[in-house]
Structures are given as structure tokens and as C-alpha cells.
Motif scaffolding. Structure first.
Motif, PDB file in Angstrom:
ATOM      1  N   UNK A 306      -5.108   2.438   0.858  1.00  0.00           N
ATOM      2  CA  UNK A 306      -4.003   2.544  -0.187  1.00  0.00           C
ATOM      3  C   UNK A 306      -3.286   4.061  -0.074  1.00  0.00           C
ATOM      4  N   UNK A 307      -3.314   4.457   1.169  1.00  0.00           N
ATOM      5  CA  UNK A 307      -2.509   5.740   1.376  1.00  0.00           C
ATOM      6  C   UNK A 307      -0.755   5.596   1.319  1.00  0.00           C
ATOM      7  N   UNK A 308      -0.431   4.256   1.393  1.00  0.00           N
ATOM      8  CA  UNK A 308       0.981   4.143   1.239  1.00  0.00           C
ATOM      9  C   UNK A 308       1.287   2.578   1.032  1.00  0.00           C
ATOM     10  N   UNK A 309       2.305   2.337   0.152  1.00  0.00           N
ATOM     11  CA  UNK A 309       2.526   1.039  -0.277  1.00  0.00           C
ATOM     12  C   UNK A 309       3.192   0.293   0.881  1.00  0.00           C
ATOM     13  N   UNK A 310       3.595   0.851   2.118  1.00  0.00           N
ATOM     14  CA  UNK A 310       4.035   0.102   3.317  1.00  0.00           C
ATOM     15  C   UNK A 310       3.143  -0.186   4.109  1.00  0.00           C
ATOM     16  N   UNK A 311       3.055  -1.586   4.254  1.00  0.00           N
ATOM     17  CA  UNK A 311       1.842  -2.032   4.931  1.00  0.00           C
ATOM     18  C   UNK A 311       1.829  -1.654   6.506  1.00  0.00           C
ATOM     19  N   UNK A 312       2.802  -1.142   7.081  1.00  0.00           N
ATOM     20  CA  UNK A 312       2.822  -0.746   8.445  1.00  0.00           C
ATOM     21  C   UNK A 312       2.700   0.893   8.387  1.00  0.00           C
ATOM     22  N   UNK A 313       2.479   1.409   7.318  1.00  0.00           N
ATOM     23  CA  UNK A 313       1.959   2.822   7.044  1.00  0.00           C
ATOM     24  C   UNK A 313       0.926   2.968   6.476  1.00  0.00           C
ATOM     25  N   UNK A 314      -0.052   2.437   6.217  1.00  0.00           N
ATOM     26  CA  UNK A 314      -1.219   2.686   5.905  1.00  0.00           C
ATOM     27  C   UNK A 314      -2.508   2.357   6.496  1.00  0.00           C
ATOM     28  N   UNK A 315      -3.641   2.888   6.056  1.00  0.00           N
ATOM     29  CA  UNK A 315      -4.724   2.728   6.883  1.00  0.00           C
ATOM     30  C   UNK A 315      -4.796   3.836   7.673  1.00  0.00           C
TER      31      UNK A 315
END
Length: 424
Positions: A306-315
Motif C-alpha cells: 500500500x505504499x502507493x495507489x499506483x499498481x506499478x509503483x507499489x510493493x
């Protein structure tokens, strides 16, 4: 000098006798007598060349070599026991360039190298001075601005509560772009040995087995109190910088503030983002299910997926996380937060009033650290760094000075060398 074989030895050679056997008989005598002053030589008295002289040939006499003479180092037997192969490589007979350095070669070399270093140093130094920077220390020391309240509230708390503050500044002229937004920390030792190894690269590469079984180097941030594996594990991930920033521009006095777009993509190293960091395989198309059964680091307010709402910029591939995981070599360092290069701000920041909103989350006063936010332009050499130019100038000056000293020495002693050569 080694004396030549005596007449008896030459006679034996002419009669077909084997000289190697003569040398083998000589080896025990050499070992028994040892050496005197590290030098021995062989001498042989004259022997008759009559037939049967070999039968009466006695052992060669050994006596110490006079000063200025050299002798064979060992017998054929001892020399052959550990002798390397007779090849050009082992016997060091490969073709090589062996320059003979003279004054006519060395002095121009020093002067040319010095001029080159000075020229490059001047270019780097003036290029660095041409870079514009604007910074603000928002640590929160008393009297340093409206972030001082956040600094007092956040001291000795981990994790601290969110505290908003702002930095107001104005530009009288265009701040040339592209503009880079950095955060800077001081007195933070990311180069500490135990801190630097407190990570699991196999887990960060997305291996499911490493996700469930973190490496022992991550301790004490390896497992949660409930026994669940921490993802990402280790002290580096646990201390992730989590202050956030947003920039606003007031184009006209008294007018509204307009948000300046911050480009948060591509701030990490390409090799880190595409090679070293990967998320684990999705479970039913969900990253949250892939991290199910793991715990967040103790200082994190939310799990890694959940670091970012962007699925390509999380984890594990979150840009801010990847930037932070590349540890710095010095206790003061800057890390890239965003670029300003979009829309009406692609050429830079136009003049006017600005407000930088800061969400103060990261505590640094407990260990005597400082936090700064920096707006900077760049040049062909990168960011502002006068050290490199100064280093080149110093090295170039030393080369020039050394060249002059060698020139004076050469001129001073050249006549004496010529006189010595004439006398010889």
C-alpha cells in the motif's frame, strides 16, 4: 666471475666423458662446505691429458671467491629440482616495452598533464558554480520557522505523528530547469556495517521462499512479535524516509496558489528498478494476497503493498523505497525525491511566490540529525559539487610545480653529469 674449466675438464670433454656426472659429484661438496659471504667459485688445477687422467681426477678444489667475483648459485641437481619450464612466459622473455625515462620525456609529460588537469578543473569548477540551488532546513530547531513546532512534537517519538508545516519563498527570476527536488539528511550513518547488511536481497528480488523465510542478517527486524516474517525485513527498510512534499506557485500577488506537478517516476537507478527489485508473483491477480502472511516493518504506518495507489509503483518496486535502499557512503547525503519538468514548468520555475507543503513524519532530532529540502538545477557534470573541480586544480598545480622542480634539478646537475661521463 666464474673461472673457465681447467685443461683436465676440457680433456675429458674431448674424450667423450659426461660433464653432468662431474657436476653431480661436485654437489655434495658444495653442500658440505656451505658458502662464505654468500659466494663460492670453482677452480681446477692443471691435470695431465694422458689417457687414464679421468681415473686419477680428484674432486675439484673449492675455495672462497675473492671480492668482485660471482659463482654459480647451485648445482645442476638442485637447480633442476624446482626449475620452471623453459618457455617465454615463465622465463620472462616476452616482448615488452621498457621506456628509458629521460628529462626530455619526463618534463613535458608533467607539464602537459598539469595543464590538462588545470583546464579540466577550471571547467568543472565554473560549471558547478553555475548551478543554482535553493535549500531550506526544516529540522524544526527553535526559531527556525513554522516547522519548529513539528520538531519539538516529534522528538523522541518513533513513529512520530504527522505534522504539517510549510516553507515560503519567492523567485525574482526564472529558476532554469529541469529542476530537481532533493531531501538531505545529516548525521545519519547509512554506511554503518551492521546497518548496511541488514537486508535480504533475495526477498527484495521477489523470491517467494525468501519472503516467508527472511535472512538472519535482518535481525532484529526479521520477524514480528507474532512470529510473522517482516516484508521487507531489515533495518534499512524499517528506517524508510517518509516525509512528503508538494509545491505550489502563486503567479500573481494575492492570487491563488497552483500546484506544480512533481514527476516521481524514474528517480531510481535503472539497474535497481529493473534488475534488483521485483515484487513476488501475484496470487489471483492480487499483490495483497502475495504478501499475505507477512508483517509490515515496525516503523511503517502501512504494509508494503500500500505504499502507493499506483499498481506499478507499489510493493518492492516503489520508487521512493528503491531510492532509499541504495545506501549512502557518507553520513550526510542527498536523495532524489522528484523532478519538475512537466507542463508550464518544463523550462524551470518562473518568478513569483511559492509554498512548499511539508508533511513532517521523520524524526531526526533524537540523534542530532538535520533535514533539508533542496531545489537544484543541473549541468553536464550533474549536480552542484565543487570538490571535483578543486581536486583537479590541486593535482594539476602539483604536476606543474613538480615539473619546475625537476627542471631546476636537471639544469643544476646536468654539467656535473657531463663532467663525470667525460672522466669515465
Amino acid at each position: 666471475m666464474v673461472q673457465s674449466p681447467g685443461p683436465a675438464v676440457r680433456s675429458l670433454s674431448r674424450r667423450g666423458l659426461q660433464l653432468p656426472s662431474f657436476r653431480v659429484r661436485l654437489a655434495p661438496a658444495l653442500q658440505a662446505l656451505g658458502r662464505r659471504k654468500g659466494r663460492w667459485y670453482l677452480s681446477s688445477p692443471s691435470h695431465s691429458e694422458q689417457p687414464g687422467a679421468a681415473a686419477h681426477l680428484r674432486e675439484e678444489e673449492l675455495r672462497p671467491a675473492p671480492e668482485g667475483t660471482r659463482a654459480p648459485l647451485a648445482s645442476a641437481t638442485a637447480r633442476g629440482a624446482h626449475q620452471p619450464d623453459n618457455t617465454a612466459f615463465t622465463q620472462q622473455r616476452l616482448p615488452a616495452w621498457q621506456p628509458l625515462l629521460s628529462a626530455s620525456i619526463t618534463l613535458p609529460l608533467f607539464f602537459c598533464a598539469g595543464l590538462a588537469f588545470i583546464g579540466l578543473g577550471l571547467g568543472l569548477y565554473y560549471s558547478s558554480n553555475g548551478i543554482k540551488e535553493l535549500g531550506y532546513d526544516y529540522t524544526g530547531n527553535p526559531g527556525s520557522g513554522n516547522c519548529s513546532l513539528c520538531g519539538v512534537a516529534d522528538q523522541d517519538r518513533a513513529p512520530p505523528p504527522s505534522c504539517p508545516c510549510a516553507w515560503y519563498f519567492s523567485l525574482s527570476e526564472l529558476f532554469p530547469g529541469p529542476v530537481y527536488l532533493y531531501y538531505e539528511l545529516t548525521n545519519f550513518y547509512q554506511n554503518n556495517r551492521r546497518y548496511g547488511v541488514s537486508r535480504d536481497d533475495a526477498q527484495l528480488s521477489g523470491l517467494p521462499s525468501a519472503l516467508r523465510h527472511p535472512a538472519n542478517e535482518c535481525a532484529p527486524y526479521q520477524r514480528s512479535p507474532a512470529g510473522l516474517p517482516i516484508a521487507p525485513c531489515g533495518a534499512i527498510a524499517n528506517s524508510l524516509f517518509n516525509d512528503t512534499f508538494s509545491l505550489w506557485h502563486q503567479r500573481l500577488p494575492g492570487g491563488p496558489y497552483v500546484e506544480v506537478p512533481l514527476d516521481r517516476t524514474g528517480i531510481a537507478w535503472w539497474t535497481d528498478y529493473h534488475v534488483k527489485f521485483h515484487n513476488p508473483p501475484l496470487v489471483n491477480g492480487s499483490l495483497a494476497l502475495a504478501f499475505q502472511g507477512t508483517a509490515r516493518p515496525p516503523n511503517w504506518p502501512r504494509p508494503v503493498y500500500l505504499l502507493s495507489p499506483d499498481p506499478n509503483n507499489t510493493g518492492f518496486v516503489n520508487q521512493d523505497f528503491v531510492v532509499w535502499m541504495r545506501t549512502a557512503a557518507l553520513p550526510w547525503f542527498r536523495k532524489l525525491y522528484a523532478r519538475i519538468r512537466q507542463g508550464n514548468y518544463s523550462a524551470g520555475l518562473p518568478r513569483g511566490a511559492y509554498r512548499l507543503n511539508i508533511t513532517y513524519n521523520y524524526p531526526v532530532r533524537a540523534f542530532g540529525g538535520h533535514k533539508r529540502i533542496i531545489l537544484s538545477s543541473i549541468s553536464w557534470m550533474g549536480g552542484k559539487n565543487p570538490f571535483l573541480g578543486i581536486a583537479y586544480l590541486v593535482v594539476g598545480s602539483l604536476c606543474i610545480l613538480t615539473g619546475f622542480v625537476m627542471l631546476v634539478v636537471y639544469i643544476r646537475y646536468q654539467d656535473q653529469s657531463d663532467e663525470a661521463d667525460d672522466q669515465e
